[in-house]
Write a protein that holds these residues in place. Structure first.
Motif, PDB file in Angstrom:
ATOM      1  N   ALA A 127       0.838  -1.196   0.000  1.00 19.71           N
ATOM      2  CA  ALA A 127       0.000   0.000   0.000  1.00 19.71           C
ATOM      3  C   ALA A 127       0.876   1.251   0.000  1.00 19.71           C
ATOM      4  O   ALA A 127       0.631   2.199  -0.756  1.00 19.71           O
ATOM      5  N   ALA A 128       1.922   1.254   0.823  1.00 20.32           N
ATOM      6  CA  ALA A 128       2.812   2.417   0.880  1.00 20.32           C
ATOM      7  C   ALA A 128       3.508   2.628  -0.465  1.00 20.32           C
ATOM      8  O   ALA A 128       3.615   3.760  -0.941  1.00 20.32           O
ATOM      9  N   ALA A 129       3.942   1.538  -1.094  1.00 19.37           N
ATOM     10  CA  ALA A 129       4.621   1.643  -2.391  1.00 19.37           C
ATOM     11  C   ALA A 129       3.676   2.220  -3.446  1.00 19.37           C
ATOM     12  O   ALA A 129       4.066   3.051  -4.260  1.00 19.37           O
ATOM     13  N   LEU A 130       2.429   1.784  -3.388  1.00 10.46           N
ATOM     14  CA  LEU A 130       1.440   2.266  -4.349  1.00 10.46           C
ATOM     15  C   LEU A 130       1.183   3.763  -4.163  1.00 10.46           C
ATOM     16  O   LEU A 130       1.157   4.530  -5.130  1.00 10.46           O
ATOM     17  N   ILE A 131       1.014   4.164  -2.899  1.00 11.99           N
ATOM     18  CA  ILE A 131       0.766   5.589  -2.621  1.00 11.99           C
ATOM     19  C   ILE A 131       1.955   6.435  -3.102  1.00 11.99           C
ATOM     20  O   ILE A 131       1.770   7.475  -3.730  1.00 11.99           O
ATOM     21  N   ALA A 132       3.176   5.949  -2.811  1.00 11.81           N
ATOM     22  CA  ALA A 132       4.368   6.725  -3.146  1.00 11.81           C
ATOM     23  C   ALA A 132       4.533   6.896  -4.658  1.00 11.81           C
ATOM     24  O   ALA A 132       5.067   7.905  -5.112  1.00 11.81           O
ATOM     25  N   SER A 133       4.079   5.914  -5.441  1.00 12.86           N
ATOM     26  CA  SER A 133       4.302   5.971  -6.893  1.00 12.86           C
ATOM     27  C   SER A 133       3.189   6.699  -7.626  1.00 12.86           C
ATOM     28  O   SER A 133       3.364   7.119  -8.772  1.00 12.86           O
ATOM     29  N   LEU A 134       2.030   6.808  -6.990  1.00 14.02           N
ATOM     30  CA  LEU A 134       0.843   7.287  -7.686  1.00 14.02           C
ATOM     31  C   LEU A 134       0.988   8.662  -8.348  1.00 14.02           C
ATOM     32  O   LEU A 134       0.602   8.809  -9.516  1.00 14.02           O
ATOM     33  N   PRO A 135       1.541   9.668  -7.655  1.00 11.07           N
ATOM     34  CA  PRO A 135       1.592  10.992  -8.300  1.00 11.07           C
ATOM     35  C   PRO A 135       2.329  10.973  -9.635  1.00 11.07           C
ATOM     36  O   PRO A 135       1.833  11.531 -10.623  1.00 11.07           O
ATOM     37  N   MET A 136       3.484  10.315  -9.688  1.00 14.32           N
ATOM     38  CA  MET A 136       4.262  10.263 -10.929  1.00 14.32           C
ATOM     39  C   MET A 136       3.520   9.475 -11.999  1.00 14.32           C
ATOM     40  O   MET A 136       3.548   9.837 -13.176  1.00 14.32           O
ATOM     41  N   VAL A 137       2.880   8.373 -11.580  1.00 14.51           N
ATOM     42  CA  VAL A 137       2.169   7.550 -12.559  1.00 14.51           C
ATOM     43  C   VAL A 137       1.026   8.354 -13.183  1.00 14.51           C
ATOM     44  O   VAL A 137       0.839   8.336 -14.403  1.00 14.51           O
ATOM     45  N   ILE A 138       0.299   9.103 -12.363  1.00 12.81           N
ATOM     46  CA  ILE A 138      -0.811   9.907 -12.895  1.00 12.81           C
ATOM     47  C   ILE A 138      -0.274  10.977 -13.847  1.00 12.81           C
ATOM     48  O   ILE A 138      -0.783  11.138 -14.961  1.00 12.81           O
ATOM     49  N   LEU A 139       0.779  11.679 -13.427  1.00 11.88           N
ATOM     50  CA  LEU A 139       1.375  12.693 -14.301  1.00 11.88           C
ATOM     51  C   LEU A 139       1.822  12.071 -15.617  1.00 11.88           C
ATOM     52  O   LEU A 139       1.621  12.635 -16.689  1.00 11.88           O
ATOM     53  N   PHE A 140       2.421  10.892 -15.520  1.00  9.62           N
ATOM     54  CA  PHE A 140       2.911  10.202 -16.719  1.00  9.62           C
ATOM     55  C   PHE A 140       1.761   9.885 -17.671  1.00  9.62           C
ATOM     56  O   PHE A 140       1.837  10.127 -18.876  1.00  9.62           O
ATOM     57  N   LEU A 141       0.667   9.355 -17.117  1.00 12.24           N
ATOM     58  CA  LEU A 141      -0.442   8.974 -17.986  1.00 12.24           C
ATOM     59  C   LEU A 141      -1.073  10.203 -18.638  1.00 12.24           C
ATOM     60  O   LEU A 141      -1.537  10.143 -19.773  1.00 12.24           O
ATOM     61  N   LEU A 142      -1.064  11.344 -17.927  1.00 17.03           N
ATOM     62  CA  LEU A 142      -1.644  12.557 -18.497  1.00 17.03           C
ATOM     63  C   LEU A 142      -0.735  13.190 -19.545  1.00 17.03           C
ATOM     64  O   LEU A 142      -1.203  13.711 -20.550  1.00 17.03           O
ATOM     65  N   LEU A 143       0.564  13.178 -19.289  1.00 14.80           N
ATOM     66  CA  LEU A 143       1.505  13.917 -20.145  1.00 14.80           C
ATOM     67  C   LEU A 143       2.479  12.966 -20.826  1.00 14.80           C
ATOM     68  O   LEU A 143       3.660  13.260 -20.967  1.00 14.80           O
ATOM     69  N   GLN A 144       1.952  11.819 -21.242  1.00 17.52           N
ATOM     70  CA  GLN A 144       2.807  10.733 -21.694  1.00 17.52           C
ATOM     71  C   GLN A 144       3.822  11.129 -22.759  1.00 17.52           C
ATOM     72  O   GLN A 144       5.002  10.803 -22.659  1.00 17.52           O
ATOM     73  N   ARG A 145       3.350  11.873 -23.766  1.00 17.82           N
ATOM     74  CA  ARG A 145       4.211  12.200 -24.893  1.00 17.82           C
ATOM     75  C   ARG A 145       5.431  12.999 -24.410  1.00 17.82           C
ATOM     76  O   ARG A 145       6.562  12.724 -24.787  1.00 17.82           O
ATOM     77  N   PHE A 146       5.167  13.989 -23.530  1.00 19.14           N
ATOM     78  CA  PHE A 146       6.257  14.822 -23.028  1.00 19.14           C
ATOM     79  C   PHE A 146       7.229  13.989 -22.192  1.00 19.14           C
ATOM     80  O   PHE A 146       8.433  14.170 -22.259  1.00 19.14           O
TER      81      PHE A 146
END
Lengths: 276, 304
Positions: free
Chosen positions: A245-264
């Motif tokens: 759970a902690a690993a998931l929480i820690a990674s989430l912000p970057m993963v969301i940013l990545f999915l939104l701005l994938q091309r960049f």
């Protein structure tokens, strides 16, 4: 002919699907692990037949993730801002003024890119202790800035040389603007594409940094996400649900940013991967 | 404005001076930071490698090349160097073969192309320490996902991460899994830059797929191969985070890389002089190998 190429396409699609499934496995395991309560020893391949976010709330508190989030956020933003300002200023002077001194300085930055900063762990650690910077966010910021400056300068200098027309600056200077004024009002706005690359590159690496953080931020109030996570793992090797759970929480912000701005992200990281 | 200039020579001199000034104050902060945190520690590390310093005492002696003699006689050094080379070269080979394979597959117009690309690339933006824990859930002896399958098949569970013959390869695998997306993206960009005319000409000559790959694709991909090999070798030789989260270098020193070994020498054993010596060796190995790879592949680029 058509029949064959159609079959080949199906085969390729099948292969791509299979590869995708293989690459999804670890995330799936992470999710099933983090959703299972303590004492649930069922297979990691199966989802629990109940829904509980208990691990997430527990991990958030016990691993002190709110402090870790704040520290990671401050370090990443401050370091990225310094990289952009110092890096673009330096690159501008080095790209535009080809004096002998500047050629040597530029060569120095390129040469430093080859030295992995942590091979000098022992003296670096001593330097930080002597300067009284142990367990401060400042040391993590400065270390990360120093580590990524050569690459940042390299990227900015290349961009300035190849895409910013000198005539623009000369026109601005005719109007009596100072060098620094020309830089910030005329040149810097034109550097947007490469600034985006530098921003993404430095944010991803500094957000995820573990090596500098584990050496210099051992005090739990100063923990970044990666350090908080590794010490949390040390205390909970038998409660992997919490760690998941902690690993998931820690990674989430970057993963969301990545999915939104994938091309960049992909373009930026490819440009900077020259350094790895 | 023009009125204020007394002659034609004046503005010329001014612009010349301007052009020649180095604007050194613009890069001063960068030079100071890089000097303080990278260049100075690098040379100070060489100095410390010549001492018997324990990392905290004020008193220590210069012992010449004693630490180097000790390093070359230490069987742990060779174990750790062997692991580091495995992590560097092993990951570079795997990432390039798999990354190229993925790129060739995804260079076709497939419906699920962008989904597949996203999923393969995703680990690149996740912290390696987190990636290590995720794969720990997979390989763990007790309750790991791998052992679930093995016991369903009716076999004895394996302690893969505790097996010194096996776990260095697991570390290579996890590092490859994490960064194969970078190789794939670089190869995809390389493939897209190859003109279709070459393939059409080859088709007219009736060339086979294999001979098109060998004679057109590979030679024209050489620049991408060079970049990928060099960055993957450097990345693998520096490996630290994944090892900490998967095995912590154990059992014993079995899966230690030079980075993790240096860390334990310094923090767990207070052997600062020796740790600095290992740091010098690590810098030399990284420099020599990455330069050798760069020169070797650059030469191939010219031939091709």
């Amino acid at each position: 002919m058509n029949q064959i190429s159609k079959r080949a396409k199906w085969l390729s699609t099948g292969a791509a699907l299979l590869i995708t499934l293989c690459h999804v496995v670890p995330y799936y395991i992470l999710i099933t692990t983090s959703l299972k309560r303590a004492g649930d020893f069922s297979s990691k391949w199966l989802l629990p037949d109940y829904f509980s976010l208990e691990n997430f709330t527990l991990a958030w508190e016990e691993a002190n993730l709110s402090t870790a989030f704040m520290n990671t956020f401050i370090i990443t933003i401050a370091a990225a801002a310094m990289l952009i300002i110092f890096g673009s200023l330096a690159a501008y002077a080095l790209a535009r003024r080809q004096t002998k001194l500047n050629k040597y300085i530029y060569m120095l930055f390129v040469a430093v890119m080859v030295i992995p900063p942590l091979t000098a762990l022992v003296p670096l650690y001593q330097l930080v202790v002597d300067a009284g910077l142990m367990n401060t966010r400042l040391v993590a910021i400065l270390n990360n800035v120093a580590a990524f400056l050569p690459l940042t300068i390299f990227l900015y200098a290349g961009f300035i040389r190849s895409t910013i027309p000198k005539e623009l600056e000369e026109a601005a200077r005719m109007d009596g603007a100072s060098t620094i004024g020309v830089f910030f009002r005329v040149v810097f706005p034109l550097l947007k594409p490469i600034t985006a690359t530098v921003l993404i590159l430095s944010c991803v690496y500094i957000w995820n940094d573990y090596q500098f953080a584990i050496f210099f931020l051992q005090d739990s109030d100063m923990h970044t996400l990666t350090v908080a996570l590794s010490s949390f793992f040390g205390q909970n090797t038998s409660q992997l649900g919490l760690v998941g759970a902690a690993a998931l929480i820690a990674s989430l912000p970057m993963v969301i940013l990545f999915l939104l701005l994938q091309r960049f992200f992909i373009e930026g990281l490819a440009a900077g991967s020259v350094k790895g | 404005m023009a009125k204020m200039l007394p002659s034609d020579a004046e503005p010329k001199r001014l612009t010349k001076r301007r052009r020649e000034s180095s604007l050194w104050w613009m890069y001063l902060p960068s030079v100071l930071l890089v000097f303080l945190f990278i260049i100075y520690p690098f040379f100070d590390g060489i100095r410390i490698s010549l001492t018997n310093w324990n990392g905290f005492s004020q008193i220590y002696d210069y012992v010449g090349l004693e630490q180097y003699k000790r390093m070359f006689a230490d069987p742990d050094t060779w174990l750790v160097v062997k692991n580091t080379l495995l992590y560097g070269i092993g990951s570079a080979i795997l990432q390039n073969i798999i990354g190229l394979g993925y790129a060739l597959l995804l260079n076709q117009t497939l419906k699920i192309r962008s989904l597949t690309r996203t999923i393969i690339y995703l680990p690149v933006i996740i912290s390696p320490i987190v990636m290590g824990y995720i794969w720990y859930f997979f390989f763990a002896y007790q309750g790991g996902a791998l052992n679930d399958i093995i016991s369903w098949l009716g076999m004895e569970p394996v302690n893969a991460l505790g097996n010194p013959d096996l776990n260095p390869f697991i570390i290579v695998f996890v590092n490859t899994f994490q960064f194969v997306g970078v190789a794939m993206i670089i190869y995809l960009a390389g493939l897209q830059s190859i003109s279709k005319d070459y393939y059409e000409a080859a088709n007219i000559d009736g060339a086979s797929s294999w001979s098109k790959f060998k004679n057109i694709t590979l030679p024209l991909l050489m620049p991408a191969i060079t970049i990928n090999i060099v960055i993957n070798i450097i990345g693998g030789l520096k490996l630290f985070d994944v090892i900490v989260s998967l095995t912590n270098g154990g059992p014993g020193n079995a899966s230690q890389s030079m980075s993790t070994f240096m860390y334990s020498l310094y923090f767990a054993r207070q052997d600062a002089g020796y740790a600095a010596t290992q740091g010098v060796l690590m810098a030399v190995i990284i420099l020599v190998l990455s330069m050798a790879a760069l020169i070797y592949f650059k030469r191939k680029e010219v031939e091709a």
